[in-house]
Design an enzyme around this catalytic site. Structure first.
Site, PDB file in Angstrom:
ATOM      1  N   GLY A  45      -2.230  13.346   2.656  1.00  0.00           N
ATOM      2  CA  GLY A  45      -3.727  12.932   2.515  1.00  0.00           C
ATOM      3  C   GLY A  45      -3.881  11.800   3.095  1.00  0.00           C
ATOM      4  N   GLN A  50      -7.184   3.187   3.803  1.00  0.00           N
ATOM      5  CA  GLN A  50      -5.696   3.035   4.269  1.00  0.00           C
ATOM      6  C   GLN A  50      -5.764   2.748   5.477  1.00  0.00           C
ATOM      7  OE1 GLN A  50      -4.585   6.977   2.164  1.00  0.00           O
ATOM      8  NE2 GLN A  50      -2.841   5.655   1.572  1.00  0.00           N
ATOM      9  N   CYS A 107       2.073   7.796  -2.440  1.00  0.00           N
ATOM     10  CA  CYS A 107       1.076   7.153  -1.630  1.00  0.00           C
ATOM     11  C   CYS A 107       1.430   6.662  -0.515  1.00  0.00           C
ATOM     12  CB  CYS A 107       0.021   6.491  -2.518  1.00  0.00           C
ATOM     13  SG  CYS A 107      -1.261   5.745  -1.924  1.00  0.00           S
ATOM     14  N   LEU A 108       0.818   6.729   0.772  1.00  0.00           N
ATOM     15  CA  LEU A 108       1.461   6.050   1.974  1.00  0.00           C
ATOM     16  C   LEU A 108       1.293   4.586   1.745  1.00  0.00           C
ATOM     17  CD1 LEU A 108       0.027   8.527   4.536  1.00  0.00           C
ATOM     18  CD2 LEU A 108       2.402   8.304   3.795  1.00  0.00           C
ATOM     19  N   HIS A 149      -6.470  12.409  -5.478  1.00  0.00           N
ATOM     20  CA  HIS A 149      -5.925  11.194  -5.243  1.00  0.00           C
ATOM     21  C   HIS A 149      -6.854  10.577  -4.065  1.00  0.00           C
ATOM     22  CE1 HIS A 149      -2.054   8.716  -4.211  1.00  0.00           C
ATOM     23  NE2 HIS A 149      -2.828   8.590  -3.090  1.00  0.00           N
ATOM     24  N   GLU A 150      -7.073  11.258  -3.140  1.00  0.00           N
ATOM     25  CA  GLU A 150      -7.861  10.789  -1.870  1.00  0.00           C
ATOM     26  C   GLU A 150      -9.202  10.729  -2.265  1.00  0.00           C
ATOM     27  OE1 GLU A 150      -6.045   9.958   0.590  1.00  0.00           O
ATOM     28  OE2 GLU A 150      -4.823  11.113  -0.034  1.00  0.00           O
ATOM     29  N   HIS A 153      -9.166   7.022  -3.878  1.00  0.00           N
ATOM     30  CA  HIS A 153      -9.256   5.864  -2.689  1.00  0.00           C
ATOM     31  C   HIS A 153     -10.400   5.456  -2.114  1.00  0.00           C
ATOM     32  CE1 HIS A 153      -4.961   5.071  -1.610  1.00  0.00           C
ATOM     33  NE2 HIS A 153      -4.754   6.308  -1.665  1.00  0.00           N
TER      34      HIS A 153
HETATM   35 ZN    ZN Z   1      -2.806   7.298  -1.738  1.00  0.00          ZN
END
Ligand code: ZN
Length: 194
Positions: A45, A50, A107-108, A149-150, A153
């Site tokens: 994701g 991000q 998470c990236l 999760h997304e 963000h």
């Molecule tokens: Zn994330």
């Protein structure tokens, strides 16, 4: 074109995304670049924040993960998760459908940080896709987790906000280190502009 993924400590990760009114060529290009970036980083994701855009836009593709199942229901019927991927979420609205359950997340924007996060196991999602179509579906398992999760963000919420205080304390050295590196890099780039 792959974009740089921003790490914890970058202020844009805390910004709420603006709604997208029209899927312009710029938005289409951003979706394409985000998709490339997500695959290059082996993520399942990626949210617009991000990569430096505070917008209600995120991408999902859970196909790479085979050991954590997902469920999907469209129009009351079970649907093939793989055929639904990659999924673009534009202005998504998420409604929990059942009880929260703990499950591992990464998470990236937090390299090498993993923790169990408690979230509803299944959710209903109302969203637009990259063509501007309105979609309504129910999903569970990994797909539901990734979407929540997304969607977080897009509201400026990070998975560390949902960690248990004990876990967050345990991860404090790693989190401080990422934040410190991000802030140092930001300072350097500001100096370069001046
Ligand atoms: Zn994330």
């Amino acid at each position: 074109m792959t974009l740089s993924v921003l790490y914890y400590g970058h202020p844009i990760l805390r910004k709420k995304g603006a709604p997208i009114d029209a899927i312009t060529p710029e938005i289409q290009k951003l979706i394409e670049d985000m998709r490339e970036t997500m695959y290059a980083a082996n993520g399942i994701g990626l949210a617009a924040q991000q990569v430096g855009h505070a917008l209600q836009l995120a991408l999902i593709d859970v196909r790479e993960v085979t050991d954590r199942p997902s469920t999907l229901t469209i129009n009351g019927k079970p649907a093939d998760v793989a055929k639904f991927m990659p999924l673009t979420l534009i202005n998504p609205v998420i409604t929990p459908l059942n009880e929260p359950e703990a499950g591992p997340e990464g998470c990236l924007s937090f390299p090498e940080v993993y923790a169990d996060i408690t979230r509803p196991e299944s959710v209903e999602v109302k969203t637009q896709n990259e063509k501007g179509d309105q979609l309504v579906f129910q999903c569970g398992g990994l797909l539901a987790r990734a979407i929540q999760h997304e969607a977080d963000h897009l509201s400026g919420i990070l998975f560390i906000d949902r960690m248990s205080p004990t876990k967050k304390q345990e991860l404090k050295p790693e989190l401080d280190e990422i934040q410190h590196r991000t802030k140092a890099a930001l300072k350097k780039s500001l100096k370069a502009i001046r």
